[in-house]
Design a protein around this motif. Structure first.
Motif, PDB file in Angstrom:
ATOM      1  N   PRO A 112      -9.262   0.352   1.758  1.00  0.00           N
ATOM      2  CA  PRO A 112      -8.741  -0.667   2.672  1.00  0.00           C
ATOM      3  C   PRO A 112      -9.485  -1.991   2.667  1.00  0.00           C
ATOM      4  CG  PRO A 112     -10.001   0.974   3.883  1.00  0.00           C
ATOM      5  CD  PRO A 112     -10.009   1.424   2.447  1.00  0.00           C
ATOM      6  N   GLY A 130      -4.478  -1.721  -3.572  1.00  0.00           N
ATOM      7  CA  GLY A 130      -5.089  -1.573  -2.257  1.00  0.00           C
ATOM      8  C   GLY A 130      -4.847  -0.169  -1.709  1.00  0.00           C
ATOM      9  N   GLY A 131      -5.791   0.332  -0.927  1.00  0.00           N
ATOM     10  CA  GLY A 131      -5.608   1.635  -0.273  1.00  0.00           C
ATOM     11  C   GLY A 131      -5.461   2.763  -1.270  1.00  0.00           C
ATOM     12  N   ILE A 161       0.602   5.575  -1.601  1.00  0.00           N
ATOM     13  CA  ILE A 161       1.095   5.361  -0.232  1.00  0.00           C
ATOM     14  C   ILE A 161       1.533   3.908  -0.102  1.00  0.00           C
ATOM     15  CG2 ILE A 161       0.531   5.378   2.235  1.00  0.00           C
ATOM     16  CD1 ILE A 161      -1.177   7.798   1.743  1.00  0.00           C
ATOM     17  N   PHE A 162       2.810   3.682  -0.056  1.00  0.00           N
ATOM     18  CA  PHE A 162       3.414   2.350   0.054  1.00  0.00           C
ATOM     19  C   PHE A 162       2.818   1.361  -0.943  1.00  0.00           C
ATOM     20  CE2 PHE A 162       3.766   3.937   4.571  1.00  0.00           C
ATOM     21  CZ  PHE A 162       5.076   4.381   4.407  1.00  0.00           C
ATOM     22  N   GLY A 163       2.422   1.853  -2.085  1.00  0.00           N
ATOM     23  CA  GLY A 163       1.801   0.954  -3.050  1.00  0.00           C
ATOM     24  C   GLY A 163       2.605   0.812  -4.323  1.00  0.00           C
ATOM     25  N   ALA A 184      -4.924   2.663   4.236  1.00  0.00           N
ATOM     26  CA  ALA A 184      -5.200   1.772   5.373  1.00  0.00           C
ATOM     27  C   ALA A 184      -5.178   2.531   6.700  1.00  0.00           C
ATOM     28  CB  ALA A 184      -4.191   0.630   5.385  1.00  0.00           C
ATOM     29  N   VAL A 236       2.234   2.285  11.294  1.00  0.00           N
ATOM     30  CA  VAL A 236       3.256   1.436  10.665  1.00  0.00           C
ATOM     31  C   VAL A 236       2.592   0.453   9.721  1.00  0.00           C
ATOM     32  CG1 VAL A 236       5.253  -0.051  11.044  1.00  0.00           C
ATOM     33  CG2 VAL A 236       4.567   1.588  12.823  1.00  0.00           C
ATOM     34  N   TYR A 237       2.887   0.587   8.443  1.00  0.00           N
ATOM     35  CA  TYR A 237       2.423  -0.359   7.427  1.00  0.00           C
ATOM     36  C   TYR A 237       3.447  -1.500   7.356  1.00  0.00           C
ATOM     37  CZ  TYR A 237      -0.747   3.237   5.469  1.00  0.00           C
ATOM     38  OH  TYR A 237      -1.737   4.177   5.285  1.00  0.00           O
ATOM     39  N   ILE A 243      -4.285  -3.697  14.032  1.00  0.00           N
ATOM     40  CA  ILE A 243      -5.561  -3.867  13.323  1.00  0.00           C
ATOM     41  C   ILE A 243      -5.333  -4.780  12.122  1.00  0.00           C
ATOM     42  CG2 ILE A 243      -7.470  -2.685  12.155  1.00  0.00           C
ATOM     43  CD1 ILE A 243      -6.130  -0.120  13.757  1.00  0.00           C
ATOM     44  N   GLU A 244      -6.034  -5.886  12.153  1.00  0.00           N
ATOM     45  CA  GLU A 244      -5.898  -6.885  11.083  1.00  0.00           C
ATOM     46  C   GLU A 244      -7.121  -6.797  10.176  1.00  0.00           C
ATOM     47  OE1 GLU A 244      -4.943 -11.144  12.283  1.00  0.00           O
ATOM     48  OE2 GLU A 244      -6.950 -11.385  11.445  1.00  0.00           O
ATOM     49  N   ARG A 245      -6.893  -6.768   8.880  1.00  0.00           N
ATOM     50  CA  ARG A 245      -7.970  -6.728   7.871  1.00  0.00           C
ATOM     51  C   ARG A 245      -9.030  -5.671   8.195  1.00  0.00           C
ATOM     52  NH1 ARG A 245      -9.534 -12.852   6.471  1.00  0.00           N
ATOM     53  NH2 ARG A 245      -8.436 -13.496   8.328  1.00  0.00           N
ATOM     54  N   GLY A 246      -8.520  -4.474   8.471  1.00  0.00           N
ATOM     55  CA  GLY A 246      -9.398  -3.370   8.852  1.00  0.00           C
ATOM     56  C   GLY A 246     -10.460  -3.073   7.808  1.00  0.00           C
ATOM     57  N   PRO A 269      -3.334  -8.573   5.866  1.00  0.00           N
ATOM     58  CA  PRO A 269      -2.692  -7.292   6.119  1.00  0.00           C
ATOM     59  C   PRO A 269      -3.027  -6.787   7.519  1.00  0.00           C
ATOM     60  CG  PRO A 269      -4.680  -6.920   4.836  1.00  0.00           C
ATOM     61  CD  PRO A 269      -4.577  -8.412   5.074  1.00  0.00           C
ATOM     62  N   LEU A 301      -1.879  -3.576  10.528  1.00  0.00           N
ATOM     63  CA  LEU A 301      -1.298  -2.241  10.665  1.00  0.00           C
ATOM     64  C   LEU A 301      -1.105  -1.945  12.148  1.00  0.00           C
ATOM     65  CD1 LEU A 301      -1.349   0.236   8.464  1.00  0.00           C
ATOM     66  CD2 LEU A 301      -3.350   0.933   9.739  1.00  0.00           C
TER      67      LEU A 301
HETATM   68  C1  LIG Z   1       2.064  -2.620   0.348  1.00  0.00           C
HETATM   69  S1  LIG Z   1       1.222  -1.760   1.613  1.00  0.00           S
HETATM   70  C2  LIG Z   1      -0.005  -0.967   0.634  1.00  0.00           C
HETATM   71  C3  LIG Z   1      -0.712   0.144   1.351  1.00  0.00           C
HETATM   72  C4  LIG Z   1      -1.827   0.760   0.527  1.00  0.00           C
HETATM   73  N1  LIG Z   1      -1.341   1.387  -0.669  1.00  0.00           N
HETATM   74  C5  LIG Z   1      -2.616   1.779   1.346  1.00  0.00           C
HETATM   75  O1  LIG Z   1      -2.599   2.978   1.017  1.00  0.00           O
HETATM   76  O2  LIG Z   1      -3.273   1.365   2.323  1.00  0.00           O
HETATM   77  C6  LIG Z   1       0.385  -3.049   2.417  1.00  0.00           C
HETATM   78  C7  LIG Z   1       0.190  -2.812   3.893  1.00  0.00           C
HETATM   79  O3  LIG Z   1      -0.874  -1.921   4.136  1.00  0.00           O
HETATM   80  C8  LIG Z   1      -1.529  -2.247   5.342  1.00  0.00           C
HETATM   81  N2  LIG Z   1      -2.930  -2.559   5.045  1.00  0.00           N
HETATM   82  C9  LIG Z   1      -3.553  -2.447   3.880  1.00  0.00           C
HETATM   83  N3  LIG Z   1      -4.852  -2.738   3.982  1.00  0.00           N
HETATM   84  C10 LIG Z   1      -5.060  -3.064   5.269  1.00  0.00           C
HETATM   85  C11 LIG Z   1      -6.212  -3.463   6.027  1.00  0.00           C
HETATM   86  N4  LIG Z   1      -7.415  -3.590   5.459  1.00  0.00           N
HETATM   87  N5  LIG Z   1      -6.055  -3.707   7.338  1.00  0.00           N
HETATM   88  C12 LIG Z   1      -4.851  -3.574   7.943  1.00  0.00           C
HETATM   89  N6  LIG Z   1      -3.731  -3.207   7.279  1.00  0.00           N
HETATM   90  C13 LIG Z   1      -3.838  -2.946   5.972  1.00  0.00           C
HETATM   91  C14 LIG Z   1      -0.786  -3.441   5.929  1.00  0.00           C
HETATM   92  O4  LIG Z   1       0.197  -2.955   6.812  1.00  0.00           O
HETATM   93  C15 LIG Z   1      -0.159  -4.047   4.694  1.00  0.00           C
HETATM   94  O5  LIG Z   1       0.975  -4.818   5.019  1.00  0.00           O
END
Ligand SMILES: C[S@@+](CC[C@H](N)C(=O)[O-])C[C@H]1O[C@@H](n2cnc3c(N)ncnc32)[C@H](O)[C@@H]1O
Length: 254
Positions: free
Chosen positions: A14, A90-91, A95-97, A121, A171-172, A199-202, A229, A231
């Protein structure tokens, strides 16, 4: 026959570089060619060798800077040319990637690949905010959903099944659709005072966390204007957040 390279679909977690797996850190440190997304921050890109070839296929909010089909072709092409590729996401890649689509494209082209999981995330942001995603007697399960609307259409979610007070909802990509999300969940019976953490930029030094309730989420989100990003964690566990030394998350913190 020409040597084919291997593609490593690597989850970079994350944001906090210390949350990389040992395997991800090793692959990043030895990377020759790297294809990365916008979510992958500078503190992780800083771990690449100076000579690594960096290919940014980052996504802008609401659209893909490089169309997914083109990314798939790029990965296949690089491997066909004999390059070992670190595909940094990312992440967690699955998962949503869109890692699943990339893996399918690689498999269809006969390219060897491996998937290196990352901390998603939901886990990273919850841990960094002290929110236990499950808690005995409070939440028996977790659901990860996307708030991203297909082609900017309506949010097509099964509200009746999501409105479960004993299940935490993460919720992503949910900032833009928070109003629809709150209306759908309350309409399906979830109490309007159900807490919501944003949570912003967790896990990064810039992390910001706020707490709202479904009934006032729209107004709060307008006021706070979280940036991507970000969540949403929806559910009673938010009221049970613990940080070392207590107290829990303050209501409408900041
Ligand atoms: C396209 S998805 C990718 C998710 C990623 N594959 C994962 O497993 O975390 C992108 C979304 O993940 C969430 N996200 C990813 N990193 C984040 C972070 N550091 N803080 C908060 N939200 C995060 C946000 O909702 C963002 O819009």
């Amino acid at each position: 026959m020409m040597h084919r390279g291997k593609v490593h679909l690597v989850g970079s977690g994350p944001g906090d570089p210390e949350l990389l797996t040992l395997k991800a850190a090793r692959l990043i440190a030895g990377a020759g060619v790297v294809v990365f997304d916008r979510l992958v921050g500078e503190s992780i890109l800083d771990l690449l060798p100076a000579g690594a070839r960096r290919m940014d296929v980052g996504k802008e909010t609401g659209r893909h800077a490089v169309p997914q089909a083109e990314i798939n072709r790029l990965l296949v092409g690089l491997a066909m040319d004999g390059h070992d590729v670190v595909r940094l996401k990312g992440g967690d890649p699955f998962i949503f990637g869109r890692g699943g689509e990339e893996a399918q494209a690689l498999a269809a082209a006969g390219i060897p690949f491996e998937v290196v999981p990352g901390i998603t995330a939901a886990s990273g942001c919850a841990a960094a905010s002290g929110i236990p995603l499950t808690l005995r007697g409070i939440a028996e399960g977790v659901r990860l959903v996307t708030g991203h609307r297909q082609d900017d259409g309506d949010l097509d979610l099964d509200w009746a099944s999501l409105a479960d007070p004993r299940c935490t909802l993460v919720v992503y990509m949910g900032v833009a659709s928070a109003e629809r999300m709150a209306a759908g969940l309350v309409g399906a019976g979830l109490p309007a005072d159900t807490p919501v953490a944003i949570i912003e930029r967790g896990t990064t030094p810039e992390q910001r966390t706020w707490v709202s309730r479904l009934g006032c989420l729209t107004a709060d989100m307008e006021r706070w204007a979280p940036k991507p990003p970000a969540l949403l964690v929806i559910g009673r566990v938010v009221d049970h957040a613990v940080v070392s030394g207590w107290p829990a998350l303050a209501e409408a913190a900041q």
